[in-house]
Design a protein around this motif. Structure first.
Motif, PDB file in Angstrom:
ATOM      1  N   TYR A 135      47.397 -31.504  38.405  1.00 55.91           N
ATOM      2  CA  TYR A 135      48.289 -31.391  39.566  1.00 55.91           C
ATOM      3  C   TYR A 135      47.532 -30.747  40.713  1.00 55.91           C
ATOM      4  O   TYR A 135      46.822 -29.754  40.530  1.00 55.91           O
ATOM      5  N   ASN A 157      51.160 -21.661  49.659  1.00 57.34           N
ATOM      6  CA  ASN A 157      52.301 -21.265  48.828  1.00 57.34           C
ATOM      7  C   ASN A 157      51.923 -21.480  47.364  1.00 57.34           C
ATOM      8  O   ASN A 157      51.008 -22.237  47.063  1.00 57.34           O
ATOM      9  N   PRO A 158      52.599 -20.810  46.450  1.00 54.55           N
ATOM     10  CA  PRO A 158      52.198 -20.881  45.036  1.00 54.55           C
ATOM     11  C   PRO A 158      52.545 -22.187  44.330  1.00 54.55           C
ATOM     12  O   PRO A 158      52.171 -22.371  43.172  1.00 54.55           O
ATOM     13  N   TYR A 159      53.224 -23.110  45.004  1.00 56.24           N
ATOM     14  CA  TYR A 159      53.695 -24.334  44.352  1.00 56.24           C
ATOM     15  C   TYR A 159      52.956 -25.594  44.803  1.00 56.24           C
ATOM     16  O   TYR A 159      53.241 -26.683  44.322  1.00 56.24           O
ATOM     17  N   GLY A 160      52.048 -25.445  45.738  1.00 55.42           N
ATOM     18  CA  GLY A 160      51.296 -26.600  46.224  1.00 55.42           C
ATOM     19  C   GLY A 160      52.125 -27.535  47.086  1.00 55.42           C
ATOM     20  O   GLY A 160      51.905 -28.740  47.074  1.00 55.42           O
ATOM     21  N   ILE A 161      53.068 -26.988  47.856  1.00 55.65           N
ATOM     22  CA  ILE A 161      53.894 -27.826  48.733  1.00 55.65           C
ATOM     23  C   ILE A 161      53.153 -28.049  50.047  1.00 55.65           C
ATOM     24  O   ILE A 161      52.696 -27.104  50.688  1.00 55.65           O
ATOM     25  N   HIS A 221      49.022 -31.152  44.516  1.00 55.52           N
ATOM     26  CA  HIS A 221      50.060 -30.758  45.472  1.00 55.52           C
ATOM     27  C   HIS A 221      51.186 -31.788  45.472  1.00 55.52           C
ATOM     28  O   HIS A 221      51.078 -32.843  44.868  1.00 55.52           O
ATOM     29  N   HIS A 239      48.604 -26.891  51.510  1.00 53.78           N
ATOM     30  CA  HIS A 239      49.273 -26.766  50.209  1.00 53.78           C
ATOM     31  C   HIS A 239      48.903 -25.468  49.491  1.00 53.78           C
ATOM     32  O   HIS A 239      49.609 -25.029  48.600  1.00 53.78           O
ATOM     33  N   GLU A 240      47.811 -24.833  49.908  1.00 55.71           N
ATOM     34  CA  GLU A 240      47.396 -23.577  49.281  1.00 55.71           C
ATOM     35  C   GLU A 240      48.085 -22.358  49.902  1.00 55.71           C
ATOM     36  O   GLU A 240      47.863 -21.231  49.468  1.00 55.71           O
TER      37      GLU A 240
END
Length: 109
Positions: free
Chosen positions: A3, A33-37, A5, A30-31
């Protein structure tokens, strides 16, 4: 496959957007935030496929991009949006999927 993002189309400007002039796209990191959004805001001159501009995509890092897209419905051919990375998009069950291959990654032994 790992995975990398999730890219979510939006029409709302977001803090920290970067403009990619070649594609007429504003996107967030995407970096950040901790979820790669990664929020993606497409401009009027963006020539990417409608599916990519309207449907959320998930992105995976791969070791061999050509192998990852072999036999798949490719909607964005392999290209290098920035130095050291090659990307391509396929369609899987109606959803866009992005694959990224990084040139600097060393293969694990």
């Amino acid at each position: 496959m790992r995975y990398h993002h999730i890219g979510i189309p939006t029409q709302t400007p977001k803090d920290g957007e970067v403009f990619l002039k070649d594609h007429d796209v504003h996107c967030t990191d995407h970096e950040s935030n901790p979820y790669g959004i990664q929020w993606m805001r497409y401009g009027d001159k963006c020539n990417l496929p409608k599916l990519v501009k309207e449907v959320t995509h998930v992105a995976f890092e791969v070791d061999d991009l050509e192998e990852a897209i072999r036999g798949k419905e490719v909607i964005i051919e392999p290209n290098s949006p920035s130095e050291g990375v090659t990307v391509a998009f396929i369609v899987e069950n109606g959803a866009p999927i992005e694959f990224l291959e990084f040139a600097h990654k060393q293969k694990e032994s």
